[in-house]
Design an enzyme around this catalytic site. Structure first.
Site, PDB file in Angstrom:
ATOM      1  N   ARG A 242      56.258  52.317  48.743  1.00 31.43           N
ATOM      2  CA  ARG A 242      54.837  52.589  48.498  1.00 31.43           C
ATOM      3  C   ARG A 242      54.677  54.075  48.179  1.00 31.43           C
ATOM      4  O   ARG A 242      55.356  54.922  48.786  1.00 31.43           O
ATOM      5  CB  ARG A 242      53.989  52.228  49.736  1.00 31.43           C
ATOM      6  CG  ARG A 242      53.786  50.731  49.957  1.00 31.43           C
ATOM      7  CD  ARG A 242      52.952  50.086  48.853  1.00 31.43           C
ATOM      8  NE  ARG A 242      52.764  48.644  49.008  1.00 31.43           N
ATOM      9  CZ  ARG A 242      53.482  47.705  48.391  1.00 31.43           C
ATOM     10  NH1 ARG A 242      54.455  48.030  47.570  1.00 31.43           N
ATOM     11  NH2 ARG A 242      53.202  46.425  48.568  1.00 31.43           N
ATOM     12  N   HIS A 290      55.734  49.685  38.746  1.00 33.28           N
ATOM     13  CA  HIS A 290      55.794  48.759  39.897  1.00 33.28           C
ATOM     14  C   HIS A 290      56.484  47.440  39.509  1.00 33.28           C
ATOM     15  O   HIS A 290      55.899  46.362  39.586  1.00 33.28           O
ATOM     16  CB  HIS A 290      54.372  48.495  40.437  1.00 33.28           C
ATOM     17  CG  HIS A 290      54.380  48.040  41.875  1.00 33.28           C
ATOM     18  ND1 HIS A 290      53.506  48.521  42.813  1.00 33.28           N
ATOM     19  CD2 HIS A 290      55.161  47.143  42.540  1.00 33.28           C
ATOM     20  CE1 HIS A 290      53.751  47.944  43.986  1.00 33.28           C
ATOM     21  NE2 HIS A 290      54.756  47.113  43.838  1.00 33.28           N
TER      22      HIS A 290
HETATM   23  P1  NAP Z   1      60.506  44.804  56.516  1.00 29.99           P
HETATM   24  O1  NAP Z   1      61.371  43.589  56.503  1.00 29.99           O
HETATM   25  O2  NAP Z   1      59.303  44.813  57.386  1.00 29.99           O
HETATM   26  O3  NAP Z   1      61.455  46.042  56.895  1.00 29.99           O
HETATM   27  C1  NAP Z   1      60.954  47.310  57.140  1.00 29.99           C
HETATM   28  C2  NAP Z   1      62.106  48.212  57.545  1.00 29.99           C
HETATM   29  O4  NAP Z   1      61.577  49.543  57.686  1.00 29.99           O
HETATM   30  C3  NAP Z   1      62.725  47.831  58.893  1.00 29.99           C
HETATM   31  O5  NAP Z   1      64.100  48.064  58.871  1.00 29.99           O
HETATM   32  C4  NAP Z   1      62.032  48.828  59.857  1.00 29.99           C
HETATM   33  O6  NAP Z   1      62.802  49.166  61.011  1.00 29.99           O
HETATM   34  C5  NAP Z   1      61.913  50.042  58.984  1.00 29.99           C
HETATM   35  N1  NAP Z   1      60.852  50.914  59.469  1.00 29.99           N
HETATM   36  C6  NAP Z   1      59.527  50.657  59.568  1.00 29.99           C
HETATM   37  N2  NAP Z   1      58.876  51.727  60.087  1.00 29.99           N
HETATM   38  C7  NAP Z   1      59.820  52.662  60.310  1.00 29.99           C
HETATM   39  C8  NAP Z   1      59.772  53.982  60.848  1.00 29.99           C
HETATM   40  N3  NAP Z   1      58.639  54.539  61.249  1.00 29.99           N
HETATM   41  N4  NAP Z   1      60.931  54.645  60.951  1.00 29.99           N
HETATM   42  C9  NAP Z   1      62.107  54.101  60.562  1.00 29.99           C
HETATM   43  N5  NAP Z   1      62.219  52.852  60.047  1.00 29.99           N
HETATM   44  C10 NAP Z   1      61.086  52.150  59.918  1.00 29.99           C
HETATM   45  O7  NAP Z   1      60.010  45.148  55.034  1.00 29.99           O
HETATM   46  P2  NAP Z   1      60.661  44.707  53.650  1.00 29.99           P
HETATM   47  O8  NAP Z   1      60.396  43.290  53.354  1.00 29.99           O
HETATM   48  O9  NAP Z   1      62.072  45.171  53.626  1.00 29.99           O
HETATM   49  O10 NAP Z   1      59.751  45.553  52.624  1.00 29.99           O
HETATM   50  C11 NAP Z   1      59.645  46.972  52.678  1.00 29.99           C
HETATM   51  C12 NAP Z   1      58.547  47.445  51.764  1.00 29.99           C
HETATM   52  O11 NAP Z   1      58.932  47.296  50.387  1.00 29.99           O
HETATM   53  C13 NAP Z   1      57.237  46.641  51.821  1.00 29.99           C
HETATM   54  O12 NAP Z   1      56.464  47.020  52.940  1.00 29.99           O
HETATM   55  C14 NAP Z   1      56.576  47.012  50.517  1.00 29.99           C
HETATM   56  O13 NAP Z   1      55.839  48.197  50.699  1.00 29.99           O
HETATM   57  C15 NAP Z   1      57.745  47.343  49.597  1.00 29.99           C
HETATM   58  N6  NAP Z   1      57.865  46.402  48.461  1.00 29.99           N
HETATM   59  C16 NAP Z   1      57.882  46.914  47.199  1.00 29.99           C
HETATM   60  C17 NAP Z   1      58.018  46.070  46.108  1.00 29.99           C
HETATM   61  C18 NAP Z   1      58.061  46.619  44.696  1.00 29.99           C
HETATM   62  O14 NAP Z   1      58.074  45.841  43.725  1.00 29.99           O
HETATM   63  N7  NAP Z   1      58.090  47.936  44.509  1.00 29.99           N
HETATM   64  C19 NAP Z   1      58.165  44.682  46.308  1.00 29.99           C
HETATM   65  C20 NAP Z   1      58.141  44.198  47.610  1.00 29.99           C
HETATM   66  C21 NAP Z   1      57.993  45.064  48.674  1.00 29.99           C
HETATM   67  P3  NAP Z   1      63.195  48.041  62.116  1.00 29.99           P
HETATM   68  O15 NAP Z   1      64.227  47.172  61.427  1.00 29.99           O
HETATM   69  O16 NAP Z   1      63.758  48.812  63.226  1.00 29.99           O
HETATM   70  O17 NAP Z   1      61.925  47.289  62.427  1.00 29.99           O
END
Ligand code: NAP
Length: 327
Positions: A242, A290
């Site tokens: 993001r 995006h």
């Molecule tokens: P997720 O499964 O919720 O994983 C989030 C990861 O971030 C987890 O490993 C979490 O740690 C870590 N995290 C969260 N807060 C943190 C902090 N304060 N310090 C350190 N680590 C932290 O999310 P996801 O499915 O992988 O998706 C991630 C993001 O990608 C989404 O939220 C979205 O914004 C973005 N996204 C972008 C696109 C695009 O096309 N550009 C598409 C889809 C998603 P823990 O494992 O310890 O909980």
């Protein structure tokens, strides 16, 4: 027999909404007919506008894609809301205290698409493509030495659904991989880090840093001048998460001061990126609209319909956002 109605709440273009409605209903009817008969009430996904006040008061589930949040308040008995997107940051920001659970799309196919994008744009930096593009623009012929993947270290911030698939693919491509998450993790072939020290260590050691964190109170503005000052001057940054996670003015300053060499940005504070934004013109920034991991309609419909059926049969709500963590 009464029908179970599921409102579809969205501000997408009309034709796109129709496509989603058609695909969701096709998928639901196909899988309900092949299910055991423990749930035999017909289910239909319908546009929210078509429902009466009484029908709205009976809905337990809604499917959303860029919804107008005020529309959700017309559904007083919602138990959970299924988003068609993997990231639900905007929904959480617009509905800070929802009375229902928010379920985001967790799709292994989308995770693979993201991992593919991470590998593709890592190679773009690894093989100096921005430099060759600059050379071409001034008709300059010069070859540069090629490093092996095992001579490069890639640090991935976020080891969730998307980060895990990405570190696995990067490692299979021979890169040295570091990963950073909130809780300490243990992953084969990945040096796992956590905490502020771990974050700084990752920035100092990486040739490429990839951001795959959710946007939360803790991650907003997290990637700023302090971390840029730790980077190798030759290093690159990729933000696929993001826009607000990166402090863009600090990034421009750090690029101008050669604290890092290039940034690939797929996400922005405002999207589409405004025409007059300085990021467009920066010679060391690659702008993407995006596109790193869009939702795939076919696999998303399959997952969403399975979630709905499981809930109707067993009452089990799919894994939802933990509001205390913000993701
Ligand atoms: P997720 O499964 O919720 O994983 C989030 C990861 O971030 C987890 O490993 C979490 O740690 C870590 N995290 C969260 N807060 C943190 C902090 N304060 N310090 C350190 N680590 C932290 O999310 P996801 O499915 O992988 O998706 C991630 C993001 O990608 C989404 O939220 C979205 O914004 C973005 N996204 C972008 C696109 C695009 O096309 N550009 C598409 C889809 C998603 P823990 O494992 O310890 O909980």
């Amino acid at each position: 027999m009464t029908q179970q109605l599921i409102p579809f709440i969205s501000q997408l273009a009309f034709t796109e909404q129709l496509q989603w409605l058609e695909r969701l209903n096709e998928r639901l009817s196909k899988s309900m007919s092949s299910q055991d008969r423990s749930y035999d009430t017909p289910i239909k996904v319908v546009h929210a506008d078509s429902l009466s006040t009484l029908e709205r008061s009976q809905c337990e589930i809604a499917i959303v894609a860029n919804p107008d949040p005020s529309v959700l308040t017309d559904f007083p008995c919602l138990v959970w809301v299924q988003s068609l997107w993997a990231g639900v940051e905007r929904l959480l920001a617009e509905i800070p205290s929802p009375t229902f659970k928010i379920v985001r799309l967790i799709d292994p196919c989308l995770a693979q698409t993201m991992a593919e994008a991470v590998v593709a744009w890592s190679y773009y930096l690894h093989r100096d493509m921005p430099l060759y593009l600059t050379q071409q623009r001034c008709q300059h012929w010069q070859q540069h030495s090629v490093a092996l993947t095992n001579q490069r270290t890639i640090g991935v911030l976020g080891l969730g659904e998307l980060g895990l698939a990405s570190v696995e693919k990067l490692s299979l491509n021979g890169f040295n991989v570091l990963g950073w998450s909130r809780r300490q993790k243990s992953i084969d072939n990945v040096v796992c880090l956590s905490g502020q020290d771990g974050l700084e260590q990752l920035f100092s050691a990486s040739d490429i840093v990839v951001i795959l964190l959710p946007l939360t109170e803790r991650t907003a503005g997290l990637i700023n001048r302090t971390l840029f000052s730790k980077m190798k001057p030759s290093a690159g940054l990729i933000n696929f998460a993001r826009g607000k996670i990166v402090h863009h003015q600090d990034l421009i300053t750090a690029l101008n001061e050669k604290q890092l060499s290039h940034a690939v940005l797929d996400v922005f504070v405002q999207e589409p990126l405004p025409q007059d934004d300085k990021l467009w013109q920066h010679p060391n920034i690659t702008i993407l609209p995006h596109i790193s991991a869009p939702t795939n309609q076919v696999t998303a419909c399959q997952i969403v319909c399975e979630n709905i059926q499981n809930y109707l049969i067993s009452g089990k709500i799919p894994r939802s956002i933990d509001l205390s963590k913000g993701y």
